[in-house]
Design a protein around this motif. Structure first.
Motif, short mmCIF file in Angstrom:
data_model
loop_
_atom_site.label_atom_id
_atom_site.label_comp_id
_atom_site.label_asym_id
_atom_site.label_seq_id
_atom_site.Cartn_x
_atom_site.Cartn_y
_atom_site.Cartn_z
N TRP A 87 75.93 0.39 14.44
CA TRP A 87 76.20 1.81 13.93
C TRP A 87 75.22 2.96 14.45
CZ3 TRP A 87 79.86 3.88 11.20
CH2 TRP A 87 80.82 3.03 10.49
N ASN A 88 73.93 2.49 14.87
CA ASN A 88 73.15 3.44 15.44
C ASN A 88 73.62 3.85 16.77
OD1 ASN A 88 70.33 4.56 15.97
ND2 ASN A 88 70.38 3.21 17.20
N ASP A 89 73.77 2.66 17.62
CA ASP A 89 74.17 2.81 19.01
C ASP A 89 75.51 3.46 19.08
OD1 ASP A 89 71.60 1.85 19.79
OD2 ASP A 89 72.39 0.30 21.09
N THR A 90 76.61 3.18 18.51
CA THR A 90 77.82 3.68 18.34
C THR A 90 77.76 5.21 18.14
OG1 THR A 90 78.72 1.73 17.84
CG2 THR A 90 79.94 3.66 17.53
N LEU A 91 77.00 5.74 16.97
CA LEU A 91 76.96 7.06 16.68
C LEU A 91 76.11 7.82 17.70
CD1 LEU A 91 76.53 6.73 12.75
CD2 LEU A 91 78.62 7.36 14.07
N VAL A 92 74.88 7.35 18.19
CA VAL A 92 74.17 8.09 18.90
C VAL A 92 74.83 8.31 20.15
CG1 VAL A 92 71.89 8.24 20.09
CG2 VAL A 92 72.09 7.67 17.67
N GLY A 93 75.65 6.99 20.84
CA GLY A 93 75.99 7.00 22.11
C GLY A 93 77.27 8.16 21.96
N THR A 94 78.08 7.92 21.02
CA THR A 94 79.24 9.03 20.93
C THR A 94 78.69 10.48 21.00
OG1 THR A 94 80.37 7.33 19.54
CG2 THR A 94 81.38 9.78 19.49
N ALA A 95 78.03 10.71 19.92
CA ALA A 95 77.28 12.00 20.33
C ALA A 95 76.53 12.51 21.56
CB ALA A 95 75.88 12.14 19.27
N ILE A 96 75.96 11.70 22.20
CA ILE A 96 75.43 11.83 23.77
C ILE A 96 76.85 12.04 24.63
CG2 ILE A 96 74.48 10.82 25.63
CD1 ILE A 96 72.22 9.44 23.72
N PHE A 97 77.74 11.20 24.35
CA PHE A 97 79.08 11.40 25.38
C PHE A 97 79.68 12.80 24.98
CE2 PHE A 97 83.50 11.11 25.76
CZ PHE A 97 83.80 10.86 26.85
N LEU A 98 79.53 13.12 23.89
CA LEU A 98 80.38 14.46 23.40
C LEU A 98 79.41 15.67 23.95
CD1 LEU A 98 81.66 13.53 19.74
CD2 LEU A 98 83.01 13.96 22.03
N THR A 99 78.24 15.87 23.86
CA THR A 99 77.35 16.73 24.21
C THR A 99 77.39 16.94 25.77
OG1 THR A 99 75.30 15.32 24.18
CG2 THR A 99 75.84 16.89 22.01
N ALA A 100 77.07 15.85 26.47
CA ALA A 100 77.11 15.87 27.97
C ALA A 100 78.72 16.25 28.31
CB ALA A 100 76.91 14.50 28.45
N GLY A 101 79.70 15.64 27.89
CA GLY A 101 81.04 16.07 28.01
C GLY A 101 81.33 17.51 27.94
N TYR A 102 80.88 18.12 26.93
CA TYR A 102 80.97 19.54 26.50
C TYR A 102 80.29 20.42 27.77
CZ TYR A 102 80.08 24.27 24.70
OH TYR A 102 80.33 25.43 24.48
N ASN A 103 79.08 19.88 28.04
CA ASN A 103 78.44 20.78 29.40
C ASN A 103 79.31 20.64 30.63
OD1 ASN A 103 76.60 22.38 28.02
ND2 ASN A 103 74.94 20.82 28.24
N PHE A 104 79.64 19.26 30.91
CA PHE A 104 80.43 18.98 31.93
C PHE A 104 81.60 19.90 31.97
CE2 PHE A 104 84.12 16.79 34.00
CZ PHE A 104 83.42 16.38 35.24
N VAL A 105 82.55 20.10 31.04
CA VAL A 105 83.56 21.02 31.04
C VAL A 105 82.92 22.56 31.28
CG1 VAL A 105 85.44 21.96 29.53
CG2 VAL A 105 84.87 19.47 29.48
N ARG A 106 81.88 23.01 30.68
CA ARG A 106 81.49 24.29 31.08
C ARG A 106 81.20 24.41 32.44
NH1 ARG A 106 79.32 27.69 26.72
NH2 ARG A 106 77.92 28.41 28.62
N LEU A 107 80.55 23.38 32.95
CA LEU A 107 80.05 23.58 34.36
C LEU A 107 81.43 23.48 35.39
CD1 LEU A 107 76.79 21.56 34.15
CD2 LEU A 107 77.19 23.67 35.10
N SER A 108 82.40 22.70 34.82
CA SER A 108 83.73 22.58 35.66
C SER A 108 84.54 24.04 35.63
CB SER A 108 84.60 21.37 35.33
OG SER A 108 85.01 21.69 34.02
N ARG A 109 84.31 24.57 34.65
CA ARG A 109 84.85 26.15 34.70
C ARG A 109 83.89 27.28 35.18
NH1 ARG A 109 87.15 25.47 28.48
NH2 ARG A 109 88.67 23.89 29.16
N ASP A 110 82.92 26.80 35.96
CA ASP A 110 82.04 27.73 36.58
C ASP A 110 81.06 28.54 35.66
OD1 ASP A 110 82.37 26.65 39.03
OD2 ASP A 110 84.05 28.15 39.63
N ARG A 111 80.83 27.91 34.66
CA ARG A 111 79.97 28.37 33.79
C ARG A 111 78.38 27.70 33.64
NH1 ARG A 111 83.14 28.94 28.38
NH2 ARG A 111 81.32 30.16 27.59
N LEU A 112 77.67 28.50 33.17
CA LEU A 112 76.41 27.56 32.95
C LEU A 112 76.40 26.54 31.76
CD1 LEU A 112 73.69 30.43 33.49
CD2 LEU A 112 74.38 28.61 35.08
#
Length: 144
Positions: A54-79
């Motif tokens: 449970w711990n690794d699944t929840l924390v890993g999913t949250a890390i994936f989503l937060t980093a993915g969000y910033n990846f998308v922002r950066l791919s659109r030439d935003r900070l």
């Protein structure tokens, strides 16, 4: 070089702002997202307790989503969002210390979770720092 805008060509050629290589930051966010996916998969690869799953699944999913969000922002030439990167730092720190509080089931899983947490925290902290210090060209023009 002059710090004044070049009005002859109609383009602003100021060089006194802190530019950020968004391509490098985008790859950094992608790496953090992959580390999050590893954290999700690791309890299913190594021997793990239910709490560790449970711990690794929840924390890993949250890390994936937060980093993915910033990846998308950066791919659109935003900070990247500094707040979201800071949340990833906190999640990484929790992954680093969670083997001390949660029975993981195997030393391999505990070590992998801690190392992954350390990498996520360090990379996300750099991402937050670099994006906080960076100026977009529009912000630099506004200050002139």
């Amino acid at each position: 070089m002059s710090d004044t805008p070049n009005t002859e060509t109609g383009r602003d050629t100021r060089t006194d702002y802190n530019s950020l290589n968004t391509d490098a930051m985008q790859w950094l966010s992608a790496l953090v997202a992959l580390l999050g996916l590893y954290l999700v998969a690791s309890p299913f690869i190594f021997e793990a307790t239910n709490e560790a799953i449970w711990n690794d699944t929840l924390v890993g999913t949250a890390i994936f989503l937060t980093a993915g969000y910033n990846f998308v922002r950066l791919s659109r030439d935003r900070l990247a969002s500094v707040g979201v990167a800071s949340l990833a730092v906190l999640l990484g720190l929790w992954a680093l210390i969670s083997p001390s509080f949660i029975e993981m089931g195997s030393n391999t899983l505990a070590t992998g979770t801690a190392i992954t947490g350390l990498l996520v925290a360090a990379l996300s902290a750099y991402n937050a720092y670099a994006n906080n210090k960076a100026d977009t060209p529009d912000q630099a023009r506004a200050r002139a």
